[in-house]
Design a protein around this motif. Structure first.
Motif, PDB file in Angstrom:
ATOM      1  N   LEU A  37      54.199  74.320  -3.959  1.00 58.57           N
ATOM      2  CA  LEU A  37      54.140  75.705  -4.461  1.00 58.57           C
ATOM      3  C   LEU A  37      52.699  76.160  -4.709  1.00 58.57           C
ATOM      4  CD1 LEU A  37      57.121  75.568  -7.001  1.00 58.57           C
ATOM      5  CD2 LEU A  37      57.030  76.908  -4.887  1.00 58.57           C
ATOM      6  N   ILE A  73      66.032  76.179  -2.140  1.00 59.39           N
ATOM      7  CA  ILE A  73      64.664  76.695  -2.126  1.00 59.39           C
ATOM      8  C   ILE A  73      64.296  77.285  -3.492  1.00 59.39           C
ATOM      9  CG2 ILE A  73      63.138  78.411  -1.050  1.00 59.39           C
ATOM     10  CD1 ILE A  73      63.972  76.183   0.815  1.00 59.39           C
ATOM     11  N   LEU A  74      63.089  76.982  -3.929  1.00 56.34           N
ATOM     12  CA  LEU A  74      62.537  77.612  -5.134  1.00 56.34           C
ATOM     13  C   LEU A  74      61.511  78.643  -4.687  1.00 56.34           C
ATOM     14  CD1 LEU A  74      61.587  74.987  -7.855  1.00 56.34           C
ATOM     15  CD2 LEU A  74      63.300  76.774  -7.993  1.00 56.34           C
ATOM     16  N   THR A  75      61.473  79.771  -5.367  1.00 60.45           N
ATOM     17  CA  THR A  75      60.463  80.779  -5.072  1.00 60.45           C
ATOM     18  C   THR A  75      59.690  81.101  -6.344  1.00 60.45           C
ATOM     19  OG1 THR A  75      61.921  81.729  -3.404  1.00 60.45           O
ATOM     20  CG2 THR A  75      60.092  83.107  -4.143  1.00 60.45           C
ATOM     21  N   VAL A  76      58.379  81.141  -6.206  1.00 58.95           N
ATOM     22  CA  VAL A  76      57.532  81.492  -7.350  1.00 58.95           C
ATOM     23  C   VAL A  76      56.584  82.597  -6.920  1.00 58.95           C
ATOM     24  CG1 VAL A  76      55.678  80.681  -8.851  1.00 58.95           C
ATOM     25  CG2 VAL A  76      57.657  79.229  -8.445  1.00 58.95           C
ATOM     26  N   ASP A  77      56.526  83.648  -7.734  1.00 54.52           N
ATOM     27  CA  ASP A  77      55.608  84.756  -7.440  1.00 54.52           C
ATOM     28  C   ASP A  77      54.480  84.730  -8.469  1.00 54.52           C
ATOM     29  OD1 ASP A  77      54.289  87.019  -6.822  1.00 54.52           O
ATOM     30  OD2 ASP A  77      56.007  88.375  -7.014  1.00 54.52           O
ATOM     31  N   GLN A 123      65.089  79.296 -12.451  1.00 47.69           N
ATOM     32  CA  GLN A 123      65.813  79.067 -11.197  1.00 47.69           C
ATOM     33  C   GLN A 123      66.564  77.738 -11.206  1.00 47.69           C
ATOM     34  OE1 GLN A 123      63.584  80.200  -7.440  1.00 47.69           O
ATOM     35  NE2 GLN A 123      62.052  80.749  -8.963  1.00 47.69           N
TER      36      GLN A 123
END
Lengths: 309, 122
Positions: free
Chosen positions: B46, B2-6, B20
């Protein structure tokens, strides 16, 4: 007008009335709420476990796709009825053409595409967003036929059209069907890619499975219709190319051909017309519909691995 | 994976993606030959512009971590996973950076350790 047309006009009016009633009834039937049996059918075709969390996604997709596919078919039917009316007014006769089936298939294809375009992209919101690194491939959702056959049919249509052009044919039907086969194949593959790449943030496994099932059914419907239309268009283009080549082989003046050869050529013409312009197009229609309803189990999701800190 | 972007972070989204993916390659979570999602797929998932993901991929390619091919898309390059000694070196470097930040903030060592444990538990 009644006195001019007489019985043909009355028959035409009856046909239009019946088809209009049919269209209204079909649309009303397609606007009804989604039934349990329809959800079960999708679940069975995709080997999907329906849960309280993912059933909404499946119901929405069924309602949206069946509405737009019906609209597409009805627009095609309206166009065909319009054509029948125009012919009746001009030539005072009723006509039915095999190509009406093709227009129905094109309407279904176009309706399926509109349904996909109207599928909302997920709103990512303002907070942190997550996405899986799993690459979505066409063959994860539909058999390899959906990638292979459109390419082959498009190529066959393009070659046939080019061949007819190269041999001096200026028949717009041959060239049009050849280009049409190539265009529908390219369009089908582009739409399939769009469906694959449509947004899907990281979801709970059961919702992700439902999303996969919905994508899979959409890709089957679009792929099947693409193959059906492609077989139809490519067949007619190939028939045109064969007949053009045959005509060229006997020379510009067919009167010099001996009687036996003329009979042979007449037989070849009839055979090509029956096989490529009747049998194969109808086969394409049936094959396209069957491919669109072919079962395909959705992928099973593995456990999630987070990015290292 | 999983990639997370804020999007509200001070770090640009492309840099978050790049960092990441780099970490995944270095740790061996992503192995040589693994195929990354297409730029459009990841951008749509995303909710980012395709140019953002394309920039992250381009920087990874410049660093030799991934290779873009026409037929297969973007794949992890061969021989880029860090060896155990390299991982230890990078860990040590990251720890020293963190220690400097702790000293600048004037945080007690116990609190700093607790913060690390909390972050690791997430």
């Amino acid at each position: 007008m009644v006195s001019t047309f007489g019985a043909p006009l009355m028959a035409l009016l009856a046909l239009v009335t019946i088809l209009t009633l049919f269209a209204v009834l079909l649309l009303a039937q397609r606007l009804r709420p989604v039934e349990r049996a329809e959800v079960e059918e999708v679940a069975e075709l995709s080997d999907l476990d329906v849960t309280i969390d993912n059933v909404g996604l499946v119901v929405d997709a069924i309602a949206r796709t069946r509405l737009w596919r019906t609209v597409g078919v009805l627009v095609a039917v309206a166009g065909c009825v319009g054509w029948v009316v125009v012919v009746a007014m001009r030539e005072q006769r009723l006509t039915f053409e095999l190509a009406f089936l093709l227009w129905g298939l094109i309407g279904y294809w176009a309706g399926s595409v509109v349904a996909e375009l109207r599928t909302a992209q997920t709103d990512p919101g303002d907070g942190p967003r997550t996405a899986s690194l799993e690459r979505r491939e066409l063959t994860d959702y539909v058999g390899s036929w959906a990638a292979v056959w459109p390419r082959r049919l498009g190529l066959a249509g393009a070659i046939a059209g080019a061949l007819a052009l190269a041999t001096g044919s200026r028949d717009p039907w041959v060239i049009g069907f050849g280009l049409g086969a190539a265009a529908i194949s390219v369009a089908g593959l582009v739409v399939a890619q769009y469906v694959l790449e449509r947004s899907r943030p990281d979801l709970a496994p059961d919702v992700a499975a439902a999303d996969d099932a919905v994508r899979s059914r959409s890709l089957h419907a679009i792929g099947g219709a693409t193959v059906g239309i492609g077989i139809w268009a490519a067949s007619i283009a190939v028939a045109g190319a064969i007949l053009t080549l045959a005509a060229r082989a006997v020379g510009d003046d067919p009167s010099v051909v001996l009687a036996g050869e003329a009979q042979l050529l007449g037989g070849l013409y009839a055979l090509v017309l029956v096989v490529f312009c009747v049998v194969l197009p109808i086969t394409g229609f049936v094959v396209g519909r069957r491919l669109g309803r072919r079962p395909f189990p959705v992928r099973r999701r593995d456990s999630v691995v987070e990015a290292p800190a | 994976m999983i990639l997370t972007v804020d999007p509200s972070s001070a770090v640009p989204p492309y840099e978050q993606i790049r960092a990441q993916l780099e970490a995944m390659v270095a740790s061996g979570t992503l192995e040589a030959g693994d195929r990354l999602p297409s730029i459009r797929q990841l951008a749509h998932d995303l909710g980012l512009a395709t140019g953002t993901v394309a920039r992250a991929y381009a920087e990874l390619e410049s660093a030799g971590l991934v290779v873009s091919r026409r037929r297969t898309g973007t794949v992890v390059a061969d021989g880029v996973a860090a060896s155990p000694s390299e991982r230890r070196r990078r860990l040590s470097e990251a720890a020293e950076q963190y220690a400097r930040a702790v000293a600048l903030l004037g945080v007690a060592p116990d609190d700093a350790q607790a913060a690390v444990l909390r972050a690791l538990a997430r």
